[in-house]
Design an enzyme around this catalytic site. Structure first.
Site, PDB file in Angstrom:
ATOM      1  N   ARG A   1      41.853 -30.587   7.357  1.00  0.00           N
ATOM      2  CA  ARG A   1      40.818 -29.709   7.602  1.00  0.00           C
ATOM      3  C   ARG A   1      39.863 -29.633   6.608  1.00  0.00           C
ATOM      4  O   ARG A   1      40.202 -30.119   5.625  1.00  0.00           O
ATOM      5  CB  ARG A   1      41.739 -28.364   7.794  1.00  0.00           C
ATOM      6  CG  ARG A   1      42.728 -28.086   8.884  1.00  0.00           C
ATOM      7  CD  ARG A   1      43.665 -26.955   8.509  1.00  0.00           C
ATOM      8  NE  ARG A   1      44.425 -26.686   9.649  1.00  0.00           N
ATOM      9  CZ  ARG A   1      45.907 -27.053   9.564  1.00  0.00           C
ATOM     10  NH1 ARG A   1      46.222 -27.728   8.497  1.00  0.00           N
ATOM     11  NH2 ARG A   1      46.862 -27.042  10.586  1.00  0.00           N
TER      12      ARG A   1
ATOM     13  N   LYS B   1      48.180 -25.300   5.670  1.00  0.00           N
ATOM     14  CA  LYS B   1      48.301 -23.760   5.797  1.00  0.00           C
ATOM     15  C   LYS B   1      49.587 -23.397   5.289  1.00  0.00           C
ATOM     16  O   LYS B   1      50.522 -24.202   5.383  1.00  0.00           O
ATOM     17  CB  LYS B   1      47.858 -23.470   7.204  1.00  0.00           C
ATOM     18  CG  LYS B   1      46.732 -23.640   7.799  1.00  0.00           C
ATOM     19  CD  LYS B   1      46.501 -22.993   9.256  1.00  0.00           C
ATOM     20  CE  LYS B   1      45.205 -23.383   9.776  1.00  0.00           C
ATOM     21  NZ  LYS B   1      45.075 -22.739  11.082  1.00  0.00           N
TER      22      LYS B   1
ATOM     23  N   HIS C   1      35.210 -30.104  11.838  1.00  0.00           N
ATOM     24  CA  HIS C   1      36.397 -30.067  13.025  1.00  0.00           C
ATOM     25  C   HIS C   1      36.185 -30.741  13.957  1.00  0.00           C
ATOM     26  O   HIS C   1      37.087 -31.178  14.710  1.00  0.00           O
ATOM     27  CB  HIS C   1      36.381 -28.262  13.258  1.00  0.00           C
ATOM     28  CG  HIS C   1      37.638 -27.863  14.055  1.00  0.00           C
ATOM     29  ND1 HIS C   1      38.893 -27.882  13.573  1.00  0.00           N
ATOM     30  CD2 HIS C   1      37.777 -27.662  15.443  1.00  0.00           C
ATOM     31  CE1 HIS C   1      39.552 -27.369  14.167  1.00  0.00           C
ATOM     32  NE2 HIS C   1      39.182 -27.240  15.396  1.00  0.00           N
TER      33      HIS C   1
ATOM     34  N   ARG D   1      37.895 -33.781  12.982  1.00  0.00           N
ATOM     35  CA  ARG D   1      39.268 -33.734  13.100  1.00  0.00           C
ATOM     36  C   ARG D   1      39.544 -34.061  14.598  1.00  0.00           C
ATOM     37  O   ARG D   1      40.765 -34.613  14.977  1.00  0.00           O
ATOM     38  CB  ARG D   1      39.627 -32.392  12.718  1.00  0.00           C
ATOM     39  CG  ARG D   1      41.147 -31.948  12.778  1.00  0.00           C
ATOM     40  CD  ARG D   1      41.354 -30.701  12.005  1.00  0.00           C
ATOM     41  NE  ARG D   1      42.702 -29.958  12.307  1.00  0.00           N
ATOM     42  CZ  ARG D   1      43.994 -30.206  11.906  1.00  0.00           C
ATOM     43  NH1 ARG D   1      43.867 -30.984  10.912  1.00  0.00           N
ATOM     44  NH2 ARG D   1      44.992 -29.480  12.100  1.00  0.00           N
TER      45      ARG D   1
ATOM     46  N   HIS E   1      50.219 -29.439  12.061  1.00  0.00           N
ATOM     47  CA  HIS E   1      50.249 -28.498  13.214  1.00  0.00           C
ATOM     48  C   HIS E   1      51.662 -27.880  13.074  1.00  0.00           C
ATOM     49  O   HIS E   1      52.892 -28.592  12.958  1.00  0.00           O
ATOM     50  CB  HIS E   1      50.032 -29.024  14.524  1.00  0.00           C
ATOM     51  CG  HIS E   1      48.665 -29.028  14.726  1.00  0.00           C
ATOM     52  ND1 HIS E   1      48.282 -29.600  15.864  1.00  0.00           N
ATOM     53  CD2 HIS E   1      47.687 -28.442  14.260  1.00  0.00           C
ATOM     54  CE1 HIS E   1      46.877 -29.588  16.032  1.00  0.00           C
ATOM     55  NE2 HIS E   1      46.457 -28.643  14.986  1.00  0.00           N
TER      56      HIS E   1
ATOM     57  N   TYR F   1      44.428 -31.553  22.238  1.00  0.00           N
ATOM     58  CA  TYR F   1      43.736 -32.714  22.052  1.00  0.00           C
ATOM     59  C   TYR F   1      43.861 -33.619  23.152  1.00  0.00           C
ATOM     60  O   TYR F   1      42.921 -34.237  23.694  1.00  0.00           O
ATOM     61  CB  TYR F   1      43.734 -33.297  20.668  1.00  0.00           C
ATOM     62  CG  TYR F   1      43.750 -32.668  19.686  1.00  0.00           C
ATOM     63  CD1 TYR F   1      42.214 -32.255  19.190  1.00  0.00           C
ATOM     64  CD2 TYR F   1      44.716 -31.998  18.689  1.00  0.00           C
ATOM     65  CE1 TYR F   1      41.924 -31.708  18.058  1.00  0.00           C
ATOM     66  CE2 TYR F   1      44.410 -31.204  17.928  1.00  0.00           C
ATOM     67  CZ  TYR F   1      43.160 -30.976  17.450  1.00  0.00           C
ATOM     68  OH  TYR F   1      42.876 -30.005  16.110  1.00  0.00           O
TER      69      TYR F   1
END
Length: 300
Positions: free
Chosen positions: A152, A176, A246, A249, A272, A281
């Site tokens: 990211r 994250k 993004h 990505r 994720h 995706y």
């Protein structure tokens, strides 16, 4: 502004997000913006300083005002989610019995298909960057890392020099909720990183800065800088509507899946928490394939 009125109450919630939920400072800042905006509206329109007394009809008025302001349903839903999370916190800490947003249904949004860059477009961009100085090597390494690791934008900005293990061709990434993960580096990326670090270390004002990517003045890169960089290079090679970090990505994940990579492996590389996020995706790839099929088939 009502920021001071609600500061103490909000600060408990922000501490909860940072310390217990392990949210990033970037995420907490977004919550602050949304909650302050909501509290401002409630104070101005209803002269209410106690958010625990707010009823759903008042929140509906706030939502209507957001719609009238021209915000997209997607952006409005994000703001509502921030307020909803705050009320859930009040319930969790026994400051509120029932949330006024308990029965709220999100506004309908159209599903946007994020079209990835083609492999040729990415290769053209990388070939277009002449890596003969610090700035060009920085640009090339940024594009290569986005495309070959799927990280990211904020993760890239936060990379420190010590996070690069060029001997073992590994990159440590802080994702994250402060989750660390290691991503393998391709030999070509390792070589670019070596060249970049060599040029970077020639500048005394940069050699002691801990962050990998810095400006010429030794300041850590920021969101707008990285976005402009990607947009600049890809605008010269791609006609796609959106050209952002993004999308790179997306390109990383889509190209891996198209080449037969295991979806669970891609999930781990992307950082994720659930497989459902990675499956987007796959859906994008199918949607793009369907569009190409419709345009190319002789019986269209």
């Amino acid at each position: 502004m009502c920021t001071n009125i609600f500061f103490m109450r909000f600060s408990q919630f922000f501490d909860y997000l940072l310390l217990e939920k392990k949210c990033s400072l970037h995420t907490v800042t977004a919550y602050k913006t949304d909650l302050n905006s909501f509290a401002d509206f409630i104070l101005k329109e209803f002269e209410e300083t106690e958010l625990k007394n707010v009823v759903y009809q008042q929140i509906r008025n706030w939502i209507v005002s957001l719609v009238d302001s021209g915000l997209s349903n997607r952006s409005i839903n994000r703001k509502i989610s921030s307020v909803k999370a705050y009320y859930k916190f009040l319930q969790k800490t026994h400051q509120l019995e029932n949330s006024p947003l308990a029965k709220h249904k999100a506004l309908k949004t159209s599903k946007k298909i994020q079209v990835p860059f083609s492999q040729a477009e990415v290769e053209n961009v990388l070939n277009d960057i002449v890596d003969s100085n610090f700035e060009e090597l920085r640009s090339k390494l940024i594009v290569e890392l986005f495309y070959t690791t799927g990280i990211r934008r904020n993760e890239l900005i936060e990379i420190k020099v010590q996070d690069l293990d060029l001997t073992n061709e590994l990159l440590k990434v802080l994702g994250k909720r402060n989750k660390e993960r290691y991503i393998p580096l391709l030999p070509i990326v390792r070589d670019t990183a070596k060249k970049y670090l060599s040029e970077r270390n020639k500048k005394k004002e940069l050699s002691q800065v801990p962050y990998l990517f810095v400006t010429n003045k030794g300041v850590k890169l920021y969101d707008a800088f990285v976005y402009r960089l990607i947009n600049y290079y890809f605008s010269k090679q791609s006609q796609k509507q959106k050209k952002s970090p993004h999308i790179l990505r997306h390109s990383f994940a889509t190209h891996l899946l198209n080449e037969g990579a295991d979806i669970n492996a891609v999930k781990e590389l992307l950082g994720h928490s659930s497989l459902a996020a990675t499956q987007v995706y796959t859906n994008n790839s199918i949607a793009e394939l369907s569009e190409i099929y419709k345009q190319a088939h002789p019986r269209k």
